[in-house]
Design a protein around this motif. Structure first.
Motif, PDB file in Angstrom:
ATOM      1  N   LYS A  59     -65.657   4.569 -21.225  1.00 49.78           N
ATOM      2  CA  LYS A  59     -66.409   4.522 -19.930  1.00 49.78           C
ATOM      3  C   LYS A  59     -67.857   4.129 -20.164  1.00 49.78           C
ATOM      4  O   LYS A  59     -68.574   4.663 -20.751  1.00 49.78           O
ATOM      5  CB  LYS A  59     -66.145   5.772 -19.246  1.00 49.78           C
ATOM      6  CG  LYS A  59     -66.433   5.797 -17.804  1.00 49.78           C
ATOM      7  CD  LYS A  59     -66.203   7.362 -17.234  1.00 49.78           C
ATOM      8  CE  LYS A  59     -66.605   7.236 -15.719  1.00 49.78           C
ATOM      9  NZ  LYS A  59     -66.273   8.817 -15.276  1.00 49.78           N
ATOM     10  N   GLU A  61     -71.045   3.587 -17.267  1.00 53.96           N
ATOM     11  CA  GLU A  61     -71.612   3.626 -15.891  1.00 53.96           C
ATOM     12  C   GLU A  61     -72.838   2.834 -15.891  1.00 53.96           C
ATOM     13  O   GLU A  61     -73.820   3.475 -16.498  1.00 53.96           O
ATOM     14  CB  GLU A  61     -71.603   5.096 -15.315  1.00 53.96           C
ATOM     15  CG  GLU A  61     -70.228   5.737 -15.420  1.00 53.96           C
ATOM     16  CD  GLU A  61     -70.441   7.050 -15.213  1.00 53.96           C
ATOM     17  OE1 GLU A  61     -70.547   7.549 -13.851  1.00 53.96           O
ATOM     18  OE2 GLU A  61     -70.231   8.043 -15.912  1.00 53.96           O
ATOM     19  N   THR A  63     -76.198   2.297 -13.357  1.00 54.46           N
ATOM     20  CA  THR A  63     -76.727   2.633 -11.895  1.00 54.46           C
ATOM     21  C   THR A  63     -78.004   1.693 -11.453  1.00 54.46           C
ATOM     22  O   THR A  63     -78.627   1.430 -12.528  1.00 54.46           O
ATOM     23  CB  THR A  63     -77.499   3.957 -12.009  1.00 54.46           C
ATOM     24  OG1 THR A  63     -76.585   5.081 -12.288  1.00 54.46           O
ATOM     25  CG2 THR A  63     -78.019   4.482 -10.670  1.00 54.46           C
ATOM     26  N   LYS A  84     -64.914   0.025 -10.907  1.00 54.32           N
ATOM     27  CA  LYS A  84     -65.059   0.479  -9.749  1.00 54.32           C
ATOM     28  C   LYS A  84     -66.694   0.419  -9.182  1.00 54.32           C
ATOM     29  O   LYS A  84     -67.677   0.356  -9.992  1.00 54.32           O
ATOM     30  CB  LYS A  84     -64.961   2.248  -9.688  1.00 54.32           C
ATOM     31  CG  LYS A  84     -65.239   2.916  -8.468  1.00 54.32           C
ATOM     32  CD  LYS A  84     -64.957   4.463  -8.658  1.00 54.32           C
ATOM     33  CE  LYS A  84     -65.341   5.027  -7.112  1.00 54.32           C
ATOM     34  NZ  LYS A  84     -65.233   6.738  -7.246  1.00 54.32           N
ATOM     35  N   THR A  86     -69.606   1.499  -6.492  1.00 53.58           N
ATOM     36  CA  THR A  86     -69.952   2.355  -5.431  1.00 53.58           C
ATOM     37  C   THR A  86     -71.236   1.809  -4.643  1.00 53.58           C
ATOM     38  O   THR A  86     -72.160   1.312  -5.204  1.00 53.58           O
ATOM     39  CB  THR A  86     -70.310   3.547  -6.299  1.00 53.58           C
ATOM     40  OG1 THR A  86     -69.209   3.972  -7.064  1.00 53.58           O
ATOM     41  CG2 THR A  86     -70.870   4.692  -5.456  1.00 53.58           C
ATOM     42  N   LYS A 107     -74.267   1.707  -8.078  1.00 54.86           N
ATOM     43  CA  LYS A 107     -73.317   1.903  -9.488  1.00 54.86           C
ATOM     44  C   LYS A 107     -72.089   1.053  -9.597  1.00 54.86           C
ATOM     45  O   LYS A 107     -71.305   1.011  -8.581  1.00 54.86           O
ATOM     46  CB  LYS A 107     -72.925   3.453  -9.580  1.00 54.86           C
ATOM     47  CG  LYS A 107     -72.623   3.791 -11.064  1.00 54.86           C
ATOM     48  CD  LYS A 107     -72.499   5.335 -11.121  1.00 54.86           C
ATOM     49  CE  LYS A 107     -71.486   6.114 -10.477  1.00 54.86           C
ATOM     50  NZ  LYS A 107     -71.367   7.404 -10.628  1.00 54.86           N
ATOM     51  N   THR A 109     -68.897   0.993 -12.523  1.00 48.59           N
ATOM     52  CA  THR A 109     -68.037   1.971 -13.460  1.00 48.59           C
ATOM     53  C   THR A 109     -66.975   1.181 -14.171  1.00 48.59           C
ATOM     54  O   THR A 109     -66.117   0.735 -13.541  1.00 48.59           O
ATOM     55  CB  THR A 109     -67.833   3.201 -13.120  1.00 48.59           C
ATOM     56  OG1 THR A 109     -68.880   4.034 -12.265  1.00 48.59           O
ATOM     57  CG2 THR A 109     -67.139   4.266 -14.104  1.00 48.59           C
ATOM     58  N   TRP A 110     -67.129   1.082 -15.326  1.00 50.52           N
ATOM     59  CA  TRP A 110     -66.010   0.500 -16.263  1.00 50.52           C
ATOM     60  C   TRP A 110     -65.273   1.472 -16.935  1.00 50.52           C
ATOM     61  O   TRP A 110     -65.854   2.432 -17.791  1.00 50.52           O
ATOM     62  CB  TRP A 110     -66.554  -0.563 -17.307  1.00 50.52           C
ATOM     63  CG  TRP A 110     -67.230  -1.847 -16.651  1.00 50.52           C
ATOM     64  CD1 TRP A 110     -66.562  -2.848 -16.355  1.00 50.52           C
ATOM     65  CD2 TRP A 110     -68.594  -1.964 -16.023  1.00 50.52           C
ATOM     66  NE1 TRP A 110     -67.282  -3.761 -15.608  1.00 50.52           N
ATOM     67  CE2 TRP A 110     -68.447  -3.348 -15.700  1.00 50.52           C
ATOM     68  CE3 TRP A 110     -69.504  -1.228 -16.186  1.00 50.52           C
ATOM     69  CZ2 TRP A 110     -69.885  -3.898 -15.301  1.00 50.52           C
ATOM     70  CZ3 TRP A 110     -70.740  -1.706 -15.716  1.00 50.52           C
ATOM     71  CH2 TRP A 110     -70.960  -3.127 -15.189  1.00 50.52           C
ATOM     72  N   THR A 111     -63.969   1.663 -16.642  1.00 50.85           N
ATOM     73  CA  THR A 111     -63.191   2.654 -17.432  1.00 50.85           C
ATOM     74  C   THR A 111     -61.887   1.945 -18.116  1.00 50.85           C
ATOM     75  O   THR A 111     -61.208   1.058 -17.503  1.00 50.85           O
ATOM     76  CB  THR A 111     -62.547   3.524 -16.323  1.00 50.85           C
ATOM     77  OG1 THR A 111     -63.562   4.159 -15.803  1.00 50.85           O
ATOM     78  CG2 THR A 111     -61.836   4.797 -17.047  1.00 50.85           C
TER      79      THR A 111
END
Length: 262
Positions: A59, A61, A63, A84, A86, A107, A109-111
């Motif tokens: 993961k 993230e 910002t 995702k 945000t 933000k 986010t790569w998972t």
């Protein structure tokens, strides 16, 4: 005494070898694909290396700075990763292309939906961003890296000018100056190019006129040659016809004499 000195020297040499053979410390960084000019748009790559030998990065993230909101943030799909985005409401709306923007991406986010970034590998996460700030020299993005063993590394320390790099530095995007005179340079270049084209066109016209004259002369000469060639061919054919006719007469005479003798 000599033995102790040799032992000390050997220990120092061993420490130096270990220091030189140790892997370089890598961290999450951000780099533009090409140029990231103030006030413009760019594609930036967040490069994430795996620093562990026994775990994968699953993961990431990133910002985005709240004091430098971006009207457009579009991540590029990365195979093996869910993305995702945000968004957050802005304290102060910004204008972009004549419209007011009240929220911006805060933000991304790569998972990983698979193995993630395995030991000994790195991964790039491209994002299209803009318009970049016009009144800043850099943008700081704070990143959080999570491993498969639940370890979390926070790349959030802001590097300070004149000081040593912190242990866990945040990714910093350096912004280049906008070339304000680029348009003028292009215009000037076009003008000079236009002048050159005009003079070139004039030269081409002159050369074309000379060529036409030469072509006309050439055509006349070619016509003359063709006429001479035709006359010569006619004469040759005429002579050949006479020769063939004479041969026929002679052959007829001899044939008649043979019959009379017989």
């Amino acid at each position: 005494m000599m033995a102790s000195r040799i032992a000390a020297a050997g220990a120092a040499a061993g420490a130096a070898v270990l220091a030189l053979s140790a892997p370089a410390f890598a961290h999450v960084t951000v780099q533009p694909e090409g140029e990231a000019a103030k006030g413009g748009y760019a594609v930036v790559d967040f490069k994430v290396p795996n620093e562990r030998d026994n775990a994968s990065t699953t993961k990431v993230e990133v910002t985005f700075p709240a004091d430098q909101p971006l009207a457009s943030v579009m991540p590029q799909p990365v195979q093996g990763w869910d993305i995702k985005v945000t968004k957050s409401t802005l304290d102060k709306p910004i204008e972009s292309h004549g419209r007011k923007i009240t929220e911006a991406v805060s933000k991304v986010t790569w998972t990983a939906d698979g193995d993630g970034i395995r030991p000994g590998f790195f991964q790039k996460f491209p994002v299209s961003v803009g318009a970049l700030p016009e009144d800043a020299d850099q943008m700081v993005f704070k990143a959080i890296q999570t491993y498969s063993n639940k370890e979390v590394v926070r790349w959030i320390e802001v590097p300070q000018e004149g000081q040593e790099e912190p242990e866990s530095p945040a990714p910093v995007l350096e912004l280049s100056e906008t070339e304000d005179d680029h348009g003028h340079g292009a215009s000037d270049s076009s003008d000079s190019s236009g002048s050159a084209d005009s003079s070139g066109a004039s030269g081409a016209s002159s050369e074309k006129g000379s060529g036409d004259t030469g072509s006309a002369a050439g055509n006349t000469a070619a016509a003359g040659s063709s006429s001479d060639g035709t006359d010569t061919t006619a004469r040759v054919l005429g002579i050949a016809g006479i020769v063939v006719g004479a041969a026929g007469v002679v052959y007829g005479v001899f044939a008649g004499r043979r019959r009379g003798t017989a």
